[in-house]
Scaffold this motif. Sequence first.
Motif, short mmCIF file in Angstrom:
data_model
loop_
_atom_site.label_atom_id
_atom_site.label_comp_id
_atom_site.label_asym_id
_atom_site.label_seq_id
_atom_site.Cartn_x
_atom_site.Cartn_y
_atom_site.Cartn_z
N SER A 22 0.79 -1.09 0.04
CA SER A 22 -0.03 -0.10 0.08
C SER A 22 0.94 1.17 0.00
O SER A 22 2.13 1.36 0.37
CB SER A 22 -0.85 -0.02 1.32
OG SER A 22 -1.70 -0.91 1.06
N GLU A 23 0.32 2.28 -0.47
CA GLU A 23 1.23 3.58 -0.56
C GLU A 23 1.47 4.14 0.63
O GLU A 23 2.88 4.31 0.87
CB GLU A 23 0.18 4.64 -1.36
CG GLU A 23 0.92 5.89 -1.39
CD GLU A 23 0.14 7.00 -2.35
OE1 GLU A 23 0.79 7.90 -2.89
OE2 GLU A 23 -0.94 6.95 -2.67
N LYS A 24 0.98 3.87 1.75
CA LYS A 24 1.00 4.28 2.93
C LYS A 24 2.35 3.63 3.61
O LYS A 24 3.12 4.29 4.54
CB LYS A 24 0.06 4.39 3.93
CG LYS A 24 -0.40 2.78 4.15
CD LYS A 24 -1.68 2.64 5.02
CE LYS A 24 -1.96 1.16 5.34
NZ LYS A 24 -1.01 0.59 6.02
N ASP A 25 2.72 2.36 3.17
CA ASP A 25 3.94 1.68 3.61
C ASP A 25 5.09 1.80 2.65
O ASP A 25 6.07 0.96 3.09
CB ASP A 25 3.30 0.30 3.83
CG ASP A 25 2.44 0.10 5.06
OD1 ASP A 25 2.33 1.07 5.94
OD2 ASP A 25 1.53 -0.71 5.19
N ALA A 26 5.01 2.48 1.82
CA ALA A 26 6.16 2.19 0.76
C ALA A 26 7.47 2.67 1.36
O ALA A 26 8.56 1.79 1.09
CB ALA A 26 5.63 3.13 -0.62
N LEU A 27 7.42 3.81 1.81
CA LEU A 27 8.69 4.26 2.27
C LEU A 27 9.26 3.49 3.46
O LEU A 27 10.45 3.13 3.53
CB LEU A 27 8.55 5.62 2.70
CG LEU A 27 8.35 6.91 1.80
CD1 LEU A 27 8.09 8.05 2.61
CD2 LEU A 27 9.50 6.92 0.76
N LYS A 28 8.50 3.02 4.37
CA LYS A 28 8.94 1.87 5.34
C LYS A 28 9.42 0.59 5.16
O LYS A 28 10.61 0.15 5.28
CB LYS A 28 7.84 1.73 6.40
CG LYS A 28 8.21 0.68 7.32
CD LYS A 28 9.15 1.34 8.48
CE LYS A 28 9.77 0.46 9.61
NZ LYS A 28 10.60 0.85 10.56
N ALA A 29 8.82 0.20 3.67
CA ALA A 29 9.47 -1.11 3.03
C ALA A 29 10.53 -0.66 2.40
O ALA A 29 11.50 -1.83 2.56
CB ALA A 29 8.26 -1.46 2.07
N GLU A 30 10.78 0.44 1.70
CA GLU A 30 12.18 0.67 1.24
C GLU A 30 12.99 0.64 2.26
O GLU A 30 14.22 0.32 2.15
CB GLU A 30 11.77 2.03 0.34
CG GLU A 30 13.27 2.44 -0.27
CD GLU A 30 13.02 3.82 -1.02
OE1 GLU A 30 13.50 3.85 -2.02
OE2 GLU A 30 12.50 4.57 -0.52
N GLU A 31 12.86 1.39 3.38
CA GLU A 31 13.91 1.45 4.57
C GLU A 31 14.29 0.08 4.94
O GLU A 31 15.50 -0.21 5.13
CB GLU A 31 13.19 2.23 5.60
CG GLU A 31 14.20 2.60 6.83
CD GLU A 31 13.72 3.13 7.99
OE1 GLU A 31 14.05 3.23 9.11
OE2 GLU A 31 12.60 3.76 7.87
#
Length: 325
Positions: free
Chosen positions: A271-280
């Motif tokens: 989901s878009e809301k989790d993209a930056l955390k997933a990338e990190e």
Amino acid sequence: MKITLSYGGGGKETNKLINELFYKYFDNEILTKSEDAAIIEGSERLAFTTDSFTVSPIFFNGGDIGKLSVVGTCNDLAMMGAKPKYLTCGFMIEEGLEFDELEKIVKSMAEELKKTGAKIVAGDTKVVPAGSVDKIFINTSGIGEVIRPGISASNLKKGDKILVSGDIGRHGTVIMAHRYGVETELKSDCKLLWDEVKALIDAGLDIKALRDATRGGISAVLNEWSEASGVGIEIEEEKLPISDEVVGLCEIFGFEPMDLANEGTFIVAVSEKDALKAEEILKSFNQNASIIGEVTDDDKVILKSPWGTKRVIELPKGELLPRIC
């Protein structure tokens, strides 16, 4: 019509073989979901998969056919949110294979199994006359415990983000270099992926789909996802992590990095809301991990260049690099 090597390449011809032959006779609601592993009916906590390995050469920079067989099967389970538990293994050995080579292959399998805690619990060995197979073929099947249920290629929705866990095209490029006698220090990305997947699961992210980009590369994965979910996917070309060595060798031999096999790199949709955390999280394992695109309401896979031009990315066609995994 005769079966050609292109039917084993993971692209358009492979899909034709699966959809028009195997699904015709083996049709059932589990198989036709076309996932990396089947969630076993009556027990949603078990995933089951099988794979065969015929790489040439059998030893390559970064691994061998033994490591590849364990990694490939365990990764297919991981892509369904399942921790690998039990494997079976079948060897087809050509008469004349050196015992030392076979021992090296088996030893590398054991080393990978220790990393994930999985066990080989059944197996079979056949020795066939010289010329019947090329040195050794290995089949492995695996059962895993589903830790995160619900992951599926059919889950994608508009706005979801697409990430890649590392730089692409390494395995296919290494095999290509061996075939053409090109010296390179580039190593296959062949490795187990469960730790990365578990980190995403433990973070509580809204994971929609996972897929290791083996035969057909990320081009095949993205097209399969697009069809399974009835969506489009747009990828930013400048966000694709590709090493200079892969780019250089692909330019020399006329290959597209997006079409080349990977054996330790996966694609994930969240989901878009989790993209930056997933990338990190993914960058903590591989600094080349990146958000590369998003799901659209189109019905095609599009590659957008840094200059704003777009082109359709299709399933790979023809005989790309047979015998790679």
